[in-house]
Design a protein around this motif. Sequence first.
Motif, mmCIF file in Angstrom:
data_model
loop_
_atom_site.group_PDB
_atom_site.id
_atom_site.type_symbol
_atom_site.label_atom_id
_atom_site.label_comp_id
_atom_site.label_asym_id
_atom_site.label_seq_id
_atom_site.Cartn_x
_atom_site.Cartn_y
_atom_site.Cartn_z
ATOM 1 N N GLY A 6 0.840 -1.193 0.000
ATOM 2 C CA GLY A 6 0.000 0.000 0.000
ATOM 3 C C GLY A 6 0.872 1.237 0.000
ATOM 4 N N ILE A 7 0.510 2.205 -0.821
ATOM 5 C CA ILE A 7 1.277 3.432 -0.960
ATOM 6 C C ILE A 7 0.512 4.584 -0.301
ATOM 7 N N VAL A 8 1.223 5.435 0.436
ATOM 8 C CA VAL A 8 0.622 6.590 1.090
ATOM 9 C C VAL A 8 0.037 7.506 0.022
ATOM 10 N N LYS A 31 14.704 -3.204 7.151
ATOM 11 C CA LYS A 31 15.948 -2.468 6.905
ATOM 12 C C LYS A 31 15.689 -1.187 6.122
ATOM 13 N N ALA A 32 14.814 -1.252 5.119
ATOM 14 C CA ALA A 32 14.509 -0.066 4.314
ATOM 15 C C ALA A 32 13.818 1.013 5.143
ATOM 16 N N VAL A 33 12.918 0.602 6.026
ATOM 17 C CA VAL A 33 12.220 1.561 6.877
ATOM 18 C C VAL A 33 13.182 2.183 7.884
ATOM 19 N N ASP A 34 14.046 1.370 8.497
ATOM 20 C CA ASP A 34 15.009 1.881 9.472
ATOM 21 C C ASP A 34 15.997 2.861 8.845
ATOM 22 N N SER A 54 9.653 5.517 2.735
ATOM 23 C CA SER A 54 8.861 6.570 3.374
ATOM 24 C C SER A 54 7.456 6.671 2.789
ATOM 25 N N ARG A 55 7.211 6.078 1.621
ATOM 26 C CA ARG A 55 5.901 6.141 0.963
ATOM 27 C C ARG A 55 5.070 4.880 1.171
ATOM 28 N N ILE A 56 5.601 3.884 1.903
ATOM 29 C CA ILE A 56 4.889 2.631 2.114
ATOM 30 C C ILE A 56 3.934 2.773 3.301
#
Length: 74
Positions: A6-8, A31-34, A54-56
Amino acid sequence: MEIKVGIVHGAREIIVETEETAASVETAFSKAVDDGSVLTLTDDRGRKVLIPASRIAYLELGQEAARRVGFGAL
């Protein structure tokens, strides 16, 4: 395995069919979010999907061994 992302502020979700395991996708997502970097997913045909972490909005992981339907399932 089917992965739904899902995309923001996005009207639709991204759906990727991949051979990766749920554990490896979960690790890459964490890892990508951190790091604030990009989540890279590779589909069944070898194409890459790059999504800024950041857009997930959410990540939905399907079953790893989905049953195939039709004559190709033999």
